[in-house]
Design an enzyme around this catalytic site. Structure first.
Site, PDB file in Angstrom:
ATOM      1  N   GLU A   1       0.838  -1.212   0.000  1.00  0.00           N
ATOM      2  CA  GLU A   1       0.000   0.000   0.000  1.00  0.00           C
ATOM      3  C   GLU A   1       0.870   1.258   0.000  1.00  0.00           C
ATOM      4  O   GLU A   1       1.853   1.346   0.738  1.00  0.00           O
ATOM      5  CB  GLU A   1      -0.894  -0.023   1.234  1.00  0.00           C
ATOM      6  CG  GLU A   1      -1.858   1.146   1.278  1.00  0.00           C
ATOM      7  CD  GLU A   1      -2.896   0.978   2.368  1.00  0.00           C
ATOM      8  OE1 GLU A   1      -3.535  -0.094   2.427  1.00  0.00           O
ATOM      9  OE2 GLU A   1      -3.067   1.915   3.152  1.00  0.00           O
TER      10      GLU A   1
ATOM     11  N   HIS B   1      -8.119   3.316  -3.544  1.00  0.00           N
ATOM     12  CA  HIS B   1      -8.968   3.528  -2.380  1.00  0.00           C
ATOM     13  C   HIS B   1      -9.889   4.709  -2.678  1.00  0.00           C
ATOM     14  O   HIS B   1      -9.463   5.680  -3.315  1.00  0.00           O
ATOM     15  CB  HIS B   1      -8.143   3.890  -1.143  1.00  0.00           C
ATOM     16  CG  HIS B   1      -7.255   2.795  -0.655  1.00  0.00           C
ATOM     17  ND1 HIS B   1      -6.905   2.644   0.665  1.00  0.00           N
ATOM     18  CD2 HIS B   1      -6.631   1.783  -1.317  1.00  0.00           C
ATOM     19  CE1 HIS B   1      -6.111   1.601   0.796  1.00  0.00           C
ATOM     20  NE2 HIS B   1      -5.920   1.066  -0.390  1.00  0.00           N
TER      21      HIS B   1
ATOM     22  N   HIS C   1     -13.530  -0.996  15.170  1.00  0.00           N
ATOM     23  CA  HIS C   1     -13.224   0.369  14.738  1.00  0.00           C
ATOM     24  C   HIS C   1     -13.238   1.292  15.957  1.00  0.00           C
ATOM     25  O   HIS C   1     -14.099   1.157  16.830  1.00  0.00           O
ATOM     26  CB  HIS C   1     -14.264   0.844  13.712  1.00  0.00           C
ATOM     27  CG  HIS C   1     -13.881   2.133  13.058  1.00  0.00           C
ATOM     28  ND1 HIS C   1     -14.131   3.350  13.640  1.00  0.00           N
ATOM     29  CD2 HIS C   1     -13.240   2.384  11.899  1.00  0.00           C
ATOM     30  CE1 HIS C   1     -13.655   4.307  12.847  1.00  0.00           C
ATOM     31  NE2 HIS C   1     -13.128   3.743  11.784  1.00  0.00           N
TER      32      HIS C   1
ATOM     33  N   GLN D   1      -7.001  -3.282   9.193  1.00  0.00           N
ATOM     34  CA  GLN D   1      -6.084  -2.360   9.856  1.00  0.00           C
ATOM     35  C   GLN D   1      -4.918  -3.206  10.375  1.00  0.00           C
ATOM     36  O   GLN D   1      -5.078  -4.412  10.602  1.00  0.00           O
ATOM     37  CB  GLN D   1      -6.849  -1.701  11.026  1.00  0.00           C
ATOM     38  CG  GLN D   1      -6.045  -0.785  11.910  1.00  0.00           C
ATOM     39  CD  GLN D   1      -5.506   0.410  11.142  1.00  0.00           C
ATOM     40  OE1 GLN D   1      -4.628   0.235  10.299  1.00  0.00           O
ATOM     41  NE2 GLN D   1      -6.006   1.588  11.429  1.00  0.00           N
TER      42      GLN D   1
HETATM   43  P1  FAD Z   1     -17.486   1.909   7.924  1.00  0.00           P
HETATM   44  O1  FAD Z   1     -17.471   0.508   7.481  1.00  0.00           O
HETATM   45  O2  FAD Z   1     -18.577   2.767   7.394  1.00  0.00           O
HETATM   46  O3  FAD Z   1     -17.521   1.915   9.512  1.00  0.00           O
HETATM   47  C1  FAD Z   1     -17.282   3.112  10.257  1.00  0.00           C
HETATM   48  C2  FAD Z   1     -17.905   2.963  11.634  1.00  0.00           C
HETATM   49  O4  FAD Z   1     -19.338   2.961  11.488  1.00  0.00           O
HETATM   50  C3  FAD Z   1     -17.564   1.658  12.350  1.00  0.00           C
HETATM   51  O5  FAD Z   1     -17.529   1.930  13.718  1.00  0.00           O
HETATM   52  C4  FAD Z   1     -18.757   0.750  12.008  1.00  0.00           C
HETATM   53  O6  FAD Z   1     -18.936  -0.280  12.967  1.00  0.00           O
HETATM   54  C5  FAD Z   1     -19.893   1.760  12.042  1.00  0.00           C
HETATM   55  N1  FAD Z   1     -21.030   1.413  11.185  1.00  0.00           N
HETATM   56  C6  FAD Z   1     -21.002   0.860   9.951  1.00  0.00           C
HETATM   57  N2  FAD Z   1     -22.248   0.736   9.466  1.00  0.00           N
HETATM   58  C7  FAD Z   1     -23.081   1.232  10.393  1.00  0.00           C
HETATM   59  C8  FAD Z   1     -24.493   1.408  10.493  1.00  0.00           C
HETATM   60  N3  FAD Z   1     -25.311   1.016   9.502  1.00  0.00           N
HETATM   61  N4  FAD Z   1     -25.009   1.956  11.616  1.00  0.00           N
HETATM   62  C9  FAD Z   1     -24.195   2.357  12.634  1.00  0.00           C
HETATM   63  N5  FAD Z   1     -22.842   2.219  12.611  1.00  0.00           N
HETATM   64  C10 FAD Z   1     -22.309   1.666  11.507  1.00  0.00           C
HETATM   65  N6  FAD Z   1      -9.077   6.348   5.119  1.00  0.00           N
HETATM   66  C11 FAD Z   1      -8.901   7.297   4.140  1.00  0.00           C
HETATM   67  O7  FAD Z   1      -9.298   8.449   4.322  1.00  0.00           O
HETATM   68  N7  FAD Z   1      -8.290   6.968   2.954  1.00  0.00           N
HETATM   69  C12 FAD Z   1      -7.836   5.721   2.702  1.00  0.00           C
HETATM   70  O8  FAD Z   1      -7.291   5.462   1.626  1.00  0.00           O
HETATM   71  C13 FAD Z   1      -7.997   4.703   3.703  1.00  0.00           C
HETATM   72  N8  FAD Z   1      -7.590   3.438   3.495  1.00  0.00           N
HETATM   73  C14 FAD Z   1      -7.797   2.484   4.447  1.00  0.00           C
HETATM   74  C15 FAD Z   1      -7.414   1.156   4.196  1.00  0.00           C
HETATM   75  C16 FAD Z   1      -7.594   0.171   5.160  1.00  0.00           C
HETATM   76  C17 FAD Z   1      -7.168  -1.252   4.846  1.00  0.00           C
HETATM   77  C18 FAD Z   1      -8.175   0.495   6.403  1.00  0.00           C
HETATM   78  C19 FAD Z   1      -8.351  -0.563   7.452  1.00  0.00           C
HETATM   79  C20 FAD Z   1      -8.587   1.803   6.663  1.00  0.00           C
HETATM   80  C21 FAD Z   1      -8.418   2.807   5.701  1.00  0.00           C
HETATM   81  N9  FAD Z   1      -8.836   4.128   5.904  1.00  0.00           N
HETATM   82  C22 FAD Z   1      -8.647   5.077   4.928  1.00  0.00           C
HETATM   83  C23 FAD Z   1      -9.441   4.532   7.189  1.00  0.00           C
HETATM   84  C24 FAD Z   1     -10.978   4.512   7.170  1.00  0.00           C
HETATM   85  O9  FAD Z   1     -11.478   5.402   6.194  1.00  0.00           O
HETATM   86  C25 FAD Z   1     -11.438   4.944   8.574  1.00  0.00           C
HETATM   87  O10 FAD Z   1     -11.126   3.966   9.529  1.00  0.00           O
HETATM   88  C26 FAD Z   1     -12.882   5.351   8.677  1.00  0.00           C
HETATM   89  O11 FAD Z   1     -13.070   6.036   9.931  1.00  0.00           O
HETATM   90  C27 FAD Z   1     -13.874   4.196   8.649  1.00  0.00           C
HETATM   91  O12 FAD Z   1     -13.903   3.645   7.424  1.00  0.00           O
HETATM   92  P2  FAD Z   1     -14.661   2.237   7.169  1.00  0.00           P
HETATM   93  O13 FAD Z   1     -14.621   2.056   5.704  1.00  0.00           O
HETATM   94  O14 FAD Z   1     -14.147   1.191   8.063  1.00  0.00           O
HETATM   95  O15 FAD Z   1     -16.141   2.675   7.636  1.00  0.00           O
END
Ligand code: FAD
Length: 295
Positions: free
Chosen positions: A16, A75, A145, A171
């Site tokens: 990455e 991403h 998370h 993560q």
């Molecule tokens: P989600 O899956 O939407 O989850 C976020 C939170 O909401 C979690 O606590 C989840 O449990 C909760 N949630 C989900 N659905 C619901 C629902 N229906 N109701 C209530 N709660 C819910 N960030 C960047 O800005 N750019 C990047 O390129 C980037 N790359 C990443 C790559 C990897 C492999 C990882 C692990 C993380 C990356 N991130 C990146 C960080 C990520 O964007 C953050 O962690 C962000 O805060 C959450 O993203 P997510 O896609 O996990 O969100």
């Protein structure tokens, strides 16, 4: 390059990167890509920042694709984007021939809410399915998370999102048992999509605090071994201890059946190459014909 097909064909190794912001960062990344090309990654991925910076991801992903040495996954984050704006971003990737996406929520923007219409990564997975035939990955957090009220609800939301995606990347974390627990919890929720473990070696003492802030607590024993190595041999010894620990973690993950290894490189090649060489031997991933001397 479809990551789902690569995973179906066998174990992957992926790296990455983040898009460089300055000329100096660009030359560091160019050297890193040259160096890591010799390890023949299955694919690489490029992180995304919302706003004006987002063009940098597109530019780097398409540049890597044009170079033709390995495929690149983009991403994309959805928080703070309007649906139609996000659709345009996805169409741009589709039309440029980018076949694999990491669909992420992104972190909430600072300042007043600006009318984003996609609250969760799942909303983006669904929109991407409407736009094209992408292979779609999502983020997973072995310790939950940091914004989740509890692990059980995080696992439920992850399972819901992964049911509609093709694979997850985690993560970074520090014990293979955390990956196993995540995969077992998902299986109990009826989801068996591949979950690629994300690996980032801890190579400095300051990283211990930084990683904890990102929701991946460095275990006391690992932190103590780095502090001890640093006291005895300075930064180089701490770094070596961190690389050795990450290598052991990779071995345990492969033994536990991980579908591949995804390395957070921070745009540097040395630690990733050292872990690779320790795991597979220095010659294993060199291209045929003797090309590829280490710099
Ligand atoms: P989600 O899956 O939407 O989850 C976020 C939170 O909401 C979690 O606590 C989840 O449990 C909760 N949630 C989900 N659905 C619901 C629902 N229906 N109701 C209530 N709660 C819910 N960030 C960047 O800005 N750019 C990047 O390129 C980037 N790359 C990443 C790559 C990897 C492999 C990882 C692990 C993380 C990356 N991130 C990146 C960080 C990520 O964007 C953050 O962690 C962000 O805060 C959450 O993203 P997510 O896609 O996990 O969100």
């Amino acid at each position: 390059m479809r990551v789902d097909l690569l995973l179906a064909a066998g174990r992957t190794r992926s790296f990455e990167f983040f898009p460089p912001k300055t000329d100096q960062e660009s030359s560091v990344l160019a050297a890193t890509l040259d160096d890591l090309e010799r390890l023949r990654p299955s694919f690489v991925s490029v992180t995304y920042r919302a706003g004006a910076a987002r063009a940098r991801t597109f530019d780097l992903v398409t540049k890597i694709q044009r170079a033709g040495h390995f495929g690149a996954m983009a991403h994309v984050t959805c928080v703070g984007h309007r649906r139609e704006e996000m659709r345009d971003v996805l169409v741009q990737y589709r039309d440029a021939g980018v076949e694999s996406l990491m669909a992420l929520a992104g972190d909430p923007l600072e300042g007043p809410a600006d009318g984003g219409e996609l609250a969760y990564a799942l909303d983006l997975v669904r929109l991407a399915r409407e736009v094209g035939e992408f292979s779609i990955g999502v983020a997973a957090h072995p310790q939950g998370h940091p914004r989740s009220p509890d692990l059980a609800s995080d696992r439920r939301h992850l399972a819901e999102k992964l049911r509609e995606a093709d694979f997850a990347i985690t993560q970074f974390f520090f014990a293979a048992s955390e990956w196993r627990a995540l995969v077992d919890d998902l299986a109990a929720l009826g989801v068996d999509r591949p979950v690629l473990p994300g690996v980032m070696p801890v190579t400095t003492l300051s990283a211990i605090t930084r990683m904890a802030e990102m929701g991946a607590t460095v275990p006391e024993q690992l932190a103590a071994s780095l502090i001890d190595a640093h006291a005895r041999g300075g930064p180089a010894a701490a770094r070596a201890a961190g690389v050795a620990a990450a290598t052991r973690l990779c071995e345990e993950l492969l033994d536990a059946g991980a579908p591949g290894l995804h390395f957070y490189t921070l745009n540097r090649s040395t630690a990733t190459r050292e872990i690779h060489d320790a795991l597979f031997g220095p010659d294993d991933f060199r291209p045929p014909g003797g090309v590829g001397e280490s710099p």
